[in-house]
Design an enzyme around this catalytic site. Structure first.
Site, PDB file in Angstrom:
ATOM      1  N   LYS A  24       0.840  -1.207   0.000  1.00  0.00           N
ATOM      2  CA  LYS A  24       0.000   0.000   0.000  1.00  0.00           C
ATOM      3  C   LYS A  24       0.877   1.260   0.000  1.00  0.00           C
ATOM      4  O   LYS A  24       0.630   2.202  -0.759  1.00  0.00           O
ATOM      5  CB  LYS A  24      -0.894   0.012   1.249  1.00  0.00           C
ATOM      6  CG  LYS A  24      -1.518   1.360   1.543  1.00  0.00           C
ATOM      7  CD  LYS A  24      -2.333   1.358   2.801  1.00  0.00           C
ATOM      8  CE  LYS A  24      -1.581   1.662   4.060  1.00  0.00           C
ATOM      9  NZ  LYS A  24      -1.217   3.088   4.271  1.00  0.00           N
ATOM     10  N   ASN A  25       1.895   1.262   0.840  1.00  0.00           N
ATOM     11  CA  ASN A  25       2.694   2.483   0.988  1.00  0.00           C
ATOM     12  C   ASN A  25       3.619   2.736  -0.200  1.00  0.00           C
ATOM     13  O   ASN A  25       4.146   3.841  -0.340  1.00  0.00           O
ATOM     14  CB  ASN A  25       3.509   2.443   2.289  1.00  0.00           C
ATOM     15  CG  ASN A  25       2.617   2.684   3.500  1.00  0.00           C
ATOM     16  OD1 ASN A  25       1.433   2.970   3.359  1.00  0.00           O
ATOM     17  ND2 ASN A  25       3.194   2.551   4.686  1.00  0.00           N
ATOM     18  N   ARG A  94      -3.761  10.663   4.687  1.00  0.00           N
ATOM     19  CA  ARG A  94      -2.680  11.642   4.638  1.00  0.00           C
ATOM     20  C   ARG A  94      -1.834  11.578   3.383  1.00  0.00           C
ATOM     21  O   ARG A  94      -1.378  12.596   2.876  1.00  0.00           O
ATOM     22  CB  ARG A  94      -1.763  11.348   5.818  1.00  0.00           C
ATOM     23  CG  ARG A  94      -1.565  12.437   6.745  1.00  0.00           C
ATOM     24  CD  ARG A  94      -0.648  11.922   7.808  1.00  0.00           C
ATOM     25  NE  ARG A  94       0.730  12.193   7.430  1.00  0.00           N
ATOM     26  CZ  ARG A  94       1.318  13.347   7.643  1.00  0.00           C
ATOM     27  NH1 ARG A  94       0.671  14.317   8.225  1.00  0.00           N
ATOM     28  NH2 ARG A  94       2.558  13.539   7.286  1.00  0.00           N
ATOM     29  N   CYS A 118      -4.774  12.977  13.217  1.00  0.00           N
ATOM     30  CA  CYS A 118      -4.629  11.583  12.816  1.00  0.00           C
ATOM     31  C   CYS A 118      -4.661  10.731  14.068  1.00  0.00           C
ATOM     32  O   CYS A 118      -4.219  11.175  15.128  1.00  0.00           O
ATOM     33  CB  CYS A 118      -3.305  11.460  12.092  1.00  0.00           C
ATOM     34  SG  CYS A 118      -2.775   9.792  11.869  1.00  0.00           S
ATOM     35  N   ARG A 123       0.906  14.644  13.089  1.00  0.00           N
ATOM     36  CA  ARG A 123       1.662  14.307  11.880  1.00  0.00           C
ATOM     37  C   ARG A 123       1.740  15.539  10.981  1.00  0.00           C
ATOM     38  O   ARG A 123       0.988  15.666  10.027  1.00  0.00           O
ATOM     39  CB  ARG A 123       1.021  13.139  11.152  1.00  0.00           C
ATOM     40  CG  ARG A 123       1.089  11.873  11.948  1.00  0.00           C
ATOM     41  CD  ARG A 123       0.406  10.732  11.245  1.00  0.00           C
ATOM     42  NE  ARG A 123       1.244  10.120  10.225  1.00  0.00           N
ATOM     43  CZ  ARG A 123       0.903   9.036   9.563  1.00  0.00           C
ATOM     44  NH1 ARG A 123      -0.263   8.465   9.793  1.00  0.00           N
ATOM     45  NH2 ARG A 123       1.699   8.513   8.664  1.00  0.00           N
ATOM     46  N   PRO A 124       2.659  16.437  11.286  1.00  0.00           N
ATOM     47  CA  PRO A 124       2.748  17.670  10.498  1.00  0.00           C
ATOM     48  C   PRO A 124       3.303  17.412   9.096  1.00  0.00           C
ATOM     49  O   PRO A 124       3.843  16.338   8.815  1.00  0.00           O
ATOM     50  CB  PRO A 124       3.717  18.529  11.307  1.00  0.00           C
ATOM     51  CG  PRO A 124       4.521  17.580  12.108  1.00  0.00           C
ATOM     52  CD  PRO A 124       3.694  16.356  12.331  1.00  0.00           C
ATOM     53  N   ASP A 306       5.052   0.665  12.031  1.00  0.00           N
ATOM     54  CA  ASP A 306       3.828   0.019  11.547  1.00  0.00           C
ATOM     55  C   ASP A 306       3.714  -1.444  11.990  1.00  0.00           C
ATOM     56  O   ASP A 306       2.698  -2.089  11.714  1.00  0.00           O
ATOM     57  CB  ASP A 306       3.757   0.089  10.011  1.00  0.00           C
ATOM     58  CG  ASP A 306       3.412   1.485   9.518  1.00  0.00           C
ATOM     59  OD1 ASP A 306       3.081   2.353  10.346  1.00  0.00           O
ATOM     60  OD2 ASP A 306       3.474   1.708   8.288  1.00  0.00           O
ATOM     61  N   ILE A 328       8.679   7.017  16.730  1.00  0.00           N
ATOM     62  CA  ILE A 328       8.306   7.736  15.499  1.00  0.00           C
ATOM     63  C   ILE A 328       7.066   8.609  15.710  1.00  0.00           C
ATOM     64  O   ILE A 328       7.045   9.769  15.318  1.00  0.00           O
ATOM     65  CB  ILE A 328       8.052   6.749  14.328  1.00  0.00           C
ATOM     66  CG1 ILE A 328       9.227   5.783  14.162  1.00  0.00           C
ATOM     67  CG2 ILE A 328       7.755   7.509  13.026  1.00  0.00           C
ATOM     68  CD1 ILE A 328      10.488   6.372  13.620  1.00  0.00           C
ATOM     69  N   ARG A 398      -8.351  -0.242   5.018  1.00  0.00           N
ATOM     70  CA  ARG A 398      -7.508   0.791   4.400  1.00  0.00           C
ATOM     71  C   ARG A 398      -6.209   0.186   3.890  1.00  0.00           C
ATOM     72  O   ARG A 398      -5.671   0.639   2.891  1.00  0.00           O
ATOM     73  CB  ARG A 398      -7.157   1.870   5.427  1.00  0.00           C
ATOM     74  CG  ARG A 398      -8.320   2.754   5.790  1.00  0.00           C
ATOM     75  CD  ARG A 398      -7.852   3.903   6.631  1.00  0.00           C
ATOM     76  NE  ARG A 398      -6.758   4.592   5.959  1.00  0.00           N
ATOM     77  CZ  ARG A 398      -6.006   5.531   6.498  1.00  0.00           C
ATOM     78  NH1 ARG A 398      -6.221   5.918   7.724  1.00  0.00           N
ATOM     79  NH2 ARG A 398      -5.029   6.097   5.820  1.00  0.00           N
TER      80      ARG A 398
HETATM   81  C1  UD1 Z   1       4.837   6.779   6.267  1.00  0.00           C
HETATM   82  C2  UD1 Z   1       3.912   5.585   6.126  1.00  0.00           C
HETATM   83  C3  UD1 Z   1       3.374   5.162   7.484  1.00  0.00           C
HETATM   84  C4  UD1 Z   1       4.529   4.934   8.451  1.00  0.00           C
HETATM   85  C5  UD1 Z   1       5.474   6.126   8.480  1.00  0.00           C
HETATM   86  C6  UD1 Z   1       6.721   5.885   9.304  1.00  0.00           C
HETATM   87  C7  UD1 Z   1       2.958   5.897   3.936  1.00  0.00           C
HETATM   88  C8  UD1 Z   1       1.739   6.202   3.124  1.00  0.00           C
HETATM   89  N1  UD1 Z   1       2.809   5.953   5.268  1.00  0.00           N
HETATM   90  O1  UD1 Z   1       4.071   7.860   6.795  1.00  0.00           O
HETATM   91  O2  UD1 Z   1       2.624   3.968   7.316  1.00  0.00           O
HETATM   92  O3  UD1 Z   1       4.000   4.713   9.751  1.00  0.00           O
HETATM   93  O4  UD1 Z   1       5.907   6.454   7.145  1.00  0.00           O
HETATM   94  O5  UD1 Z   1       7.399   4.768   8.843  1.00  0.00           O
HETATM   95  O6  UD1 Z   1       3.996   5.571   3.413  1.00  0.00           O
HETATM   96  N2  UD1 Z   1       7.264  14.576  10.335  1.00  0.00           N
HETATM   97  C9  UD1 Z   1       7.384  15.924  10.627  1.00  0.00           C
HETATM   98  N3  UD1 Z   1       7.190  16.821   9.613  1.00  0.00           N
HETATM   99  C10 UD1 Z   1       6.893  16.437   8.340  1.00  0.00           C
HETATM  100  C11 UD1 Z   1       6.781  15.057   8.045  1.00  0.00           C
HETATM  101  C12 UD1 Z   1       6.974  14.141   9.062  1.00  0.00           C
HETATM  102  O7  UD1 Z   1       7.652  16.289  11.763  1.00  0.00           O
HETATM  103  O8  UD1 Z   1       6.730  17.292   7.478  1.00  0.00           O
HETATM  104  C13 UD1 Z   1       7.453  13.585  11.414  1.00  0.00           C
HETATM  105  C14 UD1 Z   1       6.204  12.757  11.699  1.00  0.00           C
HETATM  106  O9  UD1 Z   1       5.318  13.422  12.564  1.00  0.00           O
HETATM  107  C15 UD1 Z   1       6.809  11.514  12.314  1.00  0.00           C
HETATM  108  C16 UD1 Z   1       8.130  11.354  11.551  1.00  0.00           C
HETATM  109  O10 UD1 Z   1       8.403  12.635  10.988  1.00  0.00           O
HETATM  110  O11 UD1 Z   1       7.097  11.742  13.668  1.00  0.00           O
HETATM  111  C17 UD1 Z   1       8.108  10.331  10.443  1.00  0.00           C
HETATM  112  O12 UD1 Z   1       6.980  10.559   9.620  1.00  0.00           O
HETATM  113  P1  UD1 Z   1       6.984  10.189   8.075  1.00  0.00           P
HETATM  114  O13 UD1 Z   1       8.137   9.275   7.786  1.00  0.00           O
HETATM  115  O14 UD1 Z   1       6.877  11.428   7.290  1.00  0.00           O
HETATM  116  O15 UD1 Z   1       5.634   9.358   7.944  1.00  0.00           O
HETATM  117  P2  UD1 Z   1       4.635   9.347   6.735  1.00  0.00           P
HETATM  118  O16 UD1 Z   1       5.365   9.544   5.455  1.00  0.00           O
HETATM  119  O17 UD1 Z   1       3.468  10.224   7.043  1.00  0.00           O
END
Ligand code: UD1
Length: 419
Positions: A24-25, A94, A118, A123-124, A306, A328, A398
């Site tokens: 999915k991801n 997201r 979320c 999750r910014p 995950d 995370i 999902r």
């Molecule tokens: C992706 C995965 C999700 C997984 C996560 C971490 C997809 C669709 N989803 O989510 O299943 O749980 O990776 O492996 O691939 N962060 C910030 N600012 C930002 C972006 C992220 O602070 O602009 C923080 C997040 O809050 C979190 C960390 O960075 O604490 C990692 O998040 P991120 O790797 O971006 O997760 P996703 O891409 O949303």
């Protein structure tokens, strides 16, 4: 409202073969990448899960034409119908925020709703936005919508403050059509990012350092079509591996990629399970004695956040205390209260969950709060005595394709019911 009903028991063991679906991801960013070209992009091994259909719905509003045959999906965005992705679709998922960069890079403008709260914590998207600004985008936030404009994006040298999967994917996509070179540092290294980069290269992008912490992209004027295979889902793989270990079963996962689940395999072996890898198959044989152990989530190749909830279900059956640390996401322990209802003994202290095993579980009605939490509750239900009902099953749909059918194929007494 749909629910999952499981008739479980401590002596129940899963047995047989299960085929792992596409990731999915990996599929979601690959769908967004189709916005970068007017040519057809064919994606194979697409998982037929709700998030994929939500993304298709959103992209159709933008101008997507698509055809699904089995698990092969052909996408084409010849022209843009709207550059606006509305909140009622973005809030469902997201990852749909990832359409912003490709729209901006190809059409010079995008308006995308800011993703809201979320179930697994804050999750910014600040790192996505800051990166796009470094590529020259003019970004404003109005009425909950992020509006981005740029005549043409410009390459830049960008260091992510923190590893972000979506942020890395977003900026790589945007940089493929920028003028000049972009260097992305401290990139996340998840296999889904590499799978996306390989798709982009087939589309004509110039990318070096795929799978590494520093990725270099030299922008091109336009991208073309491609034919690409989505990698197997490593989280579905991990979930079934835990299911085999937890039920002391003997199951074989087919069509997966063992190289993408190194820490999950290590942890399960340490816990006592026997794991044999043969090409794209993994066989797991559970052991009667499950050893407790500490787990800390971290970016790939570390233990995946995950998989944290599913692993916690396993640790409720370990002989002793385990400490699970979530680094995370904050608030990603919402499955704990539900596991307690099944008889688990778990304390949460800050970012740690202390699991006291082994406690026999007894079936109850529980409510899932997010995708992986619901997987953890289904796993626990397999070994809980009597009937377990998992409410709010739309979370599981999902990200897991027909999970109850796959588990039934392994002998589980599980069905989907309606209120
Ligand atoms: C992706 C995965 C999700 C997984 C996560 C971490 C997809 C669709 N989803 O989510 O299943 O749980 O990776 O492996 O691939 N962060 C910030 N600012 C930002 C972006 C992220 O602070 O602009 C923080 C997040 O809050 C979190 C960390 O960075 O604490 C990692 O998040 P991120 O790797 O971006 O997760 P996703 O891409 O949303």
């Amino acid at each position: 409202m749909e629910k999952i009903r499981i008739q479980g028991g401590h002596d129940f063991r899963l047995k047989g073969d299960v085929r792992i679906s596409g990731s999915k991801n990996a599929a979601l960013p690959a769908l967004a990448a189709a916005l970068l070209t007017g040519e057809p992009v064919t994606l194979r091994n697409i998982p037929l899960v709700k998030d994929v259909f939500s993304m298709l719905k959103l992209m159709r509003e933008l101008g997507l034409e698509s055809a699904l045959q089995g698990t092969d999906l052909t996408l084409k965005v010849p022209r843009i119908l709207s550059e606006e992705a509305s909140y009622n679709l973005v809030k469902l998922m997201r990852a749909s925020f990832l359409v912003l960069g490709p729209l901006l890079a190809r059409f010079g403008k995008a308006i995308v709703a800011q993703p809201g709260g979320c179930a697994i914590g804050l999750r910014p998207v600040d790192l996505h936005i800051a990166g796009l600004q470094r590529l020259g985008a003019n970004i404003t936030l109005e009425h909950g919508y992020i509006k981005a404009e740029a005549d043409r994006l410009q390459g830049a040298d960008i260091r992510f403050e923190k590893k972000t999967v979506g942020g890395t994917e977003h900026l790589v996509m945007a940089a493929t059509l920028a003028r000049g070179e972009t260097v992305l540092r401290n990139c996340a290294q998840e296999p889904e990012i590499s799978n996306l980069c390989e798709l982009l290269v087939k589309m004509g992008a110039k990318i070096e350092g795929i799978g590494e912490e520093t990725i270099r992209v030299v922008g091109v004027d336009q991208l073309g079509g491609a034919d690409h295979e989505i990698i197997p889902d490593r989280i579905e793989t991990g979930t079934f591996l835990v299911a085999g270990a937890l039920t002391r079963g003997d199951i074989r996962l087919t069509g997966t990629e063992p190289a993408h689940v190194p820490t999950t395999i290590d942890k399960l072996r340490y816990s006592g399970a026997t794991i044999d890898v043969d090409g794209t198959d993994i066989r797991v044989q559970g052991s009667d004695e499950i050893r407790p152990q500490d787990v800390t989530t971290s970016p790939y190749p570390g233990f995946p956040t995950d998989m944290q909830a599913q692993f916690m279900a396993l640790m409720t059956q370990a002989a002793g205390m385990s400490i699970i640390t979530e680094t995370i996401f904050d608030r990603r322990f919402q499955h704990v209260n539900e596991l307690l209802r099944l008889g688990a003994v778990i304390e949460v202290i800050g970012d740690k969950a202390v699991v006291h095993g082994r406690t026999p579980l007894s079936g109850a009605e529980v409510t899932a709060t997010d995708l992986r939490a619901s997987a953890s509750l289904i796993l626990a239900g397999l070994i809980a005595s009597g009937e377990t009902i998992v409410n709010d099953v739309e979370h599981i749909d999902r990200g897991y394709e027909r999970i109850e059918e796959k588990l039934r194929g392994l002998g589980a007494r599980i069905e989907r019911i309606r209120d």
